[in-house]
Design a protein around this motif. Structure first.
Motif, PDB file in Angstrom:
ATOM      1  N   SER A  35       1.028  -1.254   0.073  1.00 53.59           N
ATOM      2  CA  SER A  35       0.086   0.033  -0.443  1.00 53.59           C
ATOM      3  C   SER A  35       0.710   1.346  -0.116  1.00 53.59           C
ATOM      4  O   SER A  35       2.045   1.591   0.180  1.00 53.59           O
ATOM      5  N   GLU A  36      -0.205   2.255  -0.143  1.00 50.19           N
ATOM      6  CA  GLU A  36       0.930   3.581  -0.534  1.00 50.19           C
ATOM      7  C   GLU A  36       1.637   4.056   1.400  1.00 50.19           C
ATOM      8  O   GLU A  36       2.692   4.555   1.506  1.00 50.19           O
ATOM      9  N   GLU A  37       0.842   3.930   2.543  1.00 49.47           N
ATOM     10  CA  GLU A  37       1.100   4.189   3.656  1.00 49.47           C
ATOM     11  C   GLU A  37       2.795   3.410   3.810  1.00 49.47           C
ATOM     12  O   GLU A  37       3.500   3.553   4.580  1.00 49.47           O
ATOM     13  N   GLU A  38       2.461   2.150   3.252  1.00 48.81           N
ATOM     14  CA  GLU A  38       3.765   0.953   4.027  1.00 48.81           C
ATOM     15  C   GLU A  38       4.659   1.660   3.037  1.00 48.81           C
ATOM     16  O   GLU A  38       6.244   1.348   3.393  1.00 48.81           O
ATOM     17  N   VAL A  39       4.667   1.618   1.744  1.00 47.32           N
ATOM     18  CA  VAL A  39       6.111   3.007   0.841  1.00 47.32           C
ATOM     19  C   VAL A  39       6.655   3.762   1.749  1.00 47.32           C
ATOM     20  O   VAL A  39       7.482   4.339   2.171  1.00 47.32           O
ATOM     21  N   VAL A  40       5.412   4.637   2.249  1.00 49.92           N
ATOM     22  CA  VAL A  40       5.679   6.088   3.132  1.00 49.92           C
ATOM     23  C   VAL A  40       6.398   5.574   4.046  1.00 49.92           C
ATOM     24  O   VAL A  40       7.691   6.135   4.124  1.00 49.92           O
ATOM     25  N   LEU A  41       6.475   4.016   4.619  1.00 46.12           N
ATOM     26  CA  LEU A  41       7.002   4.106   5.850  1.00 46.12           C
ATOM     27  C   LEU A  41       8.158   4.027   5.379  1.00 46.12           C
ATOM     28  O   LEU A  41       9.462   3.952   6.333  1.00 46.12           O
ATOM     29  N   LEU A  42       8.542   2.774   4.517  1.00 45.21           N
ATOM     30  CA  LEU A  42      10.248   2.186   3.643  1.00 45.21           C
ATOM     31  C   LEU A  42      10.503   3.436   3.622  1.00 45.21           C
ATOM     32  O   LEU A  42      12.003   3.509   4.128  1.00 45.21           O
ATOM     33  N   SER A  43      10.168   4.382   3.048  1.00 48.52           N
ATOM     34  CA  SER A  43      11.149   5.709   2.985  1.00 48.52           C
ATOM     35  C   SER A  43      11.357   6.128   4.018  1.00 48.52           C
ATOM     36  O   SER A  43      12.264   6.929   3.904  1.00 48.52           O
ATOM     37  N   ASN A  44      10.979   6.510   5.389  1.00 45.89           N
ATOM     38  CA  ASN A  44      11.185   7.333   6.397  1.00 45.89           C
ATOM     39  C   ASN A  44      11.933   6.447   6.220  1.00 45.89           C
ATOM     40  O   ASN A  44      12.900   6.484   7.423  1.00 45.89           O
ATOM     41  N   ILE A  45      12.155   5.038   6.467  1.00 48.21           N
ATOM     42  CA  ILE A  45      13.798   4.577   6.666  1.00 48.21           C
ATOM     43  C   ILE A  45      14.752   4.697   5.954  1.00 48.21           C
ATOM     44  O   ILE A  45      15.979   4.664   6.168  1.00 48.21           O
ATOM     45  N   TYR A  46      14.118   4.466   4.717  1.00 48.75           N
ATOM     46  CA  TYR A  46      15.762   3.851   3.800  1.00 48.75           C
ATOM     47  C   TYR A  46      16.359   5.549   2.711  1.00 48.75           C
ATOM     48  O   TYR A  46      17.028   5.461   2.497  1.00 48.75           O
ATOM     49  N   CYS A  47      15.174   6.444   3.230  1.00 45.12           N
ATOM     50  CA  CYS A  47      15.545   7.641   1.756  1.00 45.12           C
ATOM     51  C   CYS A  47      16.676   8.712   3.388  1.00 45.12           C
ATOM     52  O   CYS A  47      16.157   9.305   4.542  1.00 45.12           O
ATOM     53  N   ASP A  48      17.478   8.306   3.112  1.00 46.19           N
ATOM     54  CA  ASP A  48      18.927   8.737   4.289  1.00 46.19           C
ATOM     55  C   ASP A  48      19.700  10.133   3.267  1.00 46.19           C
ATOM     56  O   ASP A  48      20.939  10.374   3.826  1.00 46.19           O
ATOM     57  N   LEU A  49      19.337  11.268   2.883  1.00 40.28           N
ATOM     58  CA  LEU A  49      20.197  12.250   1.623  1.00 40.28           C
ATOM     59  C   LEU A  49      19.136  13.012   2.239  1.00 40.28           C
ATOM     60  O   LEU A  49      19.356  14.132   2.227  1.00 40.28           O
ATOM     61  N   GLY A  50      18.435  13.298   3.439  1.00 38.60           N
ATOM     62  CA  GLY A  50      18.297  13.929   4.144  1.00 38.60           C
ATOM     63  C   GLY A  50      16.744  14.721   2.820  1.00 38.60           C
ATOM     64  O   GLY A  50      16.233  15.936   3.349  1.00 38.60           O
ATOM     65  N   ASN A  51      15.833  13.934   1.805  1.00 43.59           N
ATOM     66  CA  ASN A  51      14.749  14.228   1.658  1.00 43.59           C
ATOM     67  C   ASN A  51      13.902  12.763   1.087  1.00 43.59           C
ATOM     68  O   ASN A  51      14.887  11.722   2.130  1.00 43.59           O
ATOM     69  N   HIS A  52      12.832  13.049   0.648  1.00 45.19           N
ATOM     70  CA  HIS A  52      11.839  11.584   0.513  1.00 45.19           C
ATOM     71  C   HIS A  52      11.817  11.666  -0.772  1.00 45.19           C
ATOM     72  O   HIS A  52      11.051  10.801  -1.258  1.00 45.19           O
ATOM     73  N   LEU A  53      12.604  11.801  -1.283  1.00 45.57           N
ATOM     74  CA  LEU A  53      12.827  10.757  -3.249  1.00 45.57           C
ATOM     75  C   LEU A  53      14.188   9.835  -3.125  1.00 45.57           C
ATOM     76  O   LEU A  53      13.280   9.108  -3.964  1.00 45.57           O
TER      77      LEU A  53
END
Length: 493
Positions: free
Chosen positions: A421-439
């Motif tokens: 789901s989209e919420e799960e993708v957002v949760l994973l991006s909060n963990i593995y987006c490690d360059l100071g952004n959400h992209l």
């Protein structure tokens, strides 16, 4: 001197008003029609030429009306010689008053169809008038949004220089027949037939023609003729309430990590602004040094304002000597020669982690949700033997270990995770987006977490990446398989 004619003044005024009604919306200067009959330019012409000029102007007038105007503007005097006795200059001044009486709102005549175009339409009731106004505003909005110039639609019937039986009206008269009006109407699909018929009845003249130029003028009054606004693309950032890991470390730690990562020396660049080697410089010179070393983009305004007061003395000068000493602690330990037994270590990945990674700080509930989600994904990958790394490599053209969040979602959907789901993708991006952004998504760390290799594979990879070691000689047998006799010295030991 102009003498009075046999016709009354009211009739003459009505005739001049008719001519003004005709020339005002067309912006016609009537004096130009008399220049060919007055070569000497003394302001008079014959009665026959005066009637010819009236018929050339455009409004249809009878012979009696022409004679009335001719007699009214006939002049007598010692300098008036026959047959040039009609003073057309006075006539032109009377007609041109419609243009020179100040603002058009002060005119008795206006360019509205009801007064200037001699329309015969009268609404039966209030509902019909409301329906007409609704149709007119709808036509104006369609012309504005679609860029349609209504008068150009009927240019073939109104401005064609070649005589044609289909053109029953005068050249550039602004009128067409009803059939021509309906046939060339540009919005037949958008507007119902009843509204088109109502517009035709509204702008119908006494002769039965449709005055499309009056309709165009009414539409132009409500349509803006200003130039379209210049296209812009304003940057509107969504509010980000996330707490990042770099917000918890000081500005000195950020600069130290960046200096270790880029292997730069700060002290020599500060000395360029301190010729007396006092160890101090201004705050603007500090910013200049950061710009030269390409560190300004990694230090924000808040970090810079936090850094300056830490090393500034009372007179406002920045003590770069102490600052450089704190930054260089990662490279060398001060006064190491005083402690011979001290052990130091080289800078590693942990030394630069603060500068290279900037992750979102999550709560315990979000971390628990993340662990549960990855357990499910890890179990499915191990059970179905799914290899995601080649798909991520295809998306990573620059081979920097990061892809976009959309690319990550596409890879997961294509490899057996359609229920993500989209919420799960957002949760994973909060963990593995490690360059100071959400992209930018770090798929390398993601693969290390969900696709953990076996112990044997790890040992094999460690042996493969270990430095080369030669074969050790056998201790008990030689190359031919014979027993190597132990020497006496070795036996005694």
């Amino acid at each position: 001197m102009v003498f009075a004619s046999d016709y009354d003044e009211d009739k003459i005024t009505d005739l001049i008003s008719r001519i003004q009604v005709y020339v005002f919306p067309r912006r016609i200067r009537v004096k130009e029609f008399f220049n060919d009959f007055d070569r000497l330019r003394h302001g008079r012409c014959s009665g026959l030429n005066f009637g010819r000029a009236l018929n050339t102007i455009g409004p249809q007038m009878t012979d009696e009306e022409v004679d009335a105007l001719t007699q009214h503007f006939t002049q007598e005097g010692p300098n008036v010689l026959a047959p040039q006795v009609v003073n057309y200059v006075k006539f032109c001044e009377a007609v041109d008053e419609v243009f020179i009486n100040g603002h058009p709102a002060a005119h008795v005549l206006s360019s509205s169809p009801s007064s200037t175009q001699l329309m015969s339409f009268k609404p039966k009731d209030f509902d019909e008038e409301e329906q007409f106004m609704h149709a007119l505003h709808r036509l104006a909005m369609l012309c504005k949004t679609r860029g349609v110039n209504l008068k150009n639609e009927y240019a073939d019937f109104d401005r064609a220089p070649v005589a044609s039986p289909s053109r029953t009206n005068s050249y550039m008269g602004g009128k067409v027949t009803k059939n021509q009006f309906i046939r060339k109407f540009p919005f037949k699909k958008e507007m119902p037939k009843e509204d088109i018929e109502l517009l035709a009845d509204k702008y119908m003249t006494e002769q039965g023609d449709i005055h499309f130029m009056a309709m165009h003028n009414d539409i132009s009054e409500v349509t803006s003729h200003e130039a379209p606004p210049f296209p812009r693309s304003d940057l509107i950032l969504k509010p980000d309430h996330s707490e990042w890991s770099q917000s918890r470390i000081t500005a000195v730690d950020k600069i130290r990590s960046k200096a270790v990562e880029k292997r730069v020396r700060l002290y020599e660049h500060f000395q360029d602004f301190d010729p007396l080697r006092k160890g101090f410089c201004t705050a603007s010179q500090v910013k200049t040094v950061f710009t030269i070393l390409n560190l300004a983009k990694d230090i924000g305004r808040v970090d810079f304002e936090q850094l300056i007061p830490m090393y500034t003395r009372d007179d406002g000068l920045f003590c770069y000597k102490d600052f450089c000493a704190d930054v260089d602690r990662e490279f060398c330990v001060p006064n190491l020669e005083r402690d011979p037994l001290a052990q130091t270590s080289m800078p590693d990945a942990s030394s630069t982690m603060a500068a290279r990674r900037n992750k979102v700080q999550l709560t315990h509930d979000r971390l628990a949700q993340w662990n549960l989600l990855e357990d499910k994904m890890r179990s499915k990958i191990k059970k179905n033997r799914i290899n995601l790394l080649p798909a991520f490599k295809d998306m990573d053209k620059t081979n920097n270990g990061h892809i976009s969040v959309n690319q990550f979602y596409r890879v997961m959907i294509a490899n057996g995770f359609p229920s993500l789901s989209e919420e799960e993708v957002v949760l994973l991006s909060n963990i593995y987006c490690d360059l100071g952004n959400h992209l930018d998504y770090n798929y390398v760390d993601f693969m290390k977490s969900i696709d953990v290799p076996d112990e044997e594979v790890e040992i094999a990879m460690a042996q493969l990446q270990a430095p080369y070691q030669g074969d050790n000689p056998a201790q008990y047998f030689d190359a031919r398989g014979k027993v190597i006799r132990m020497s006496e010295d070795r036996f005694l030991c």
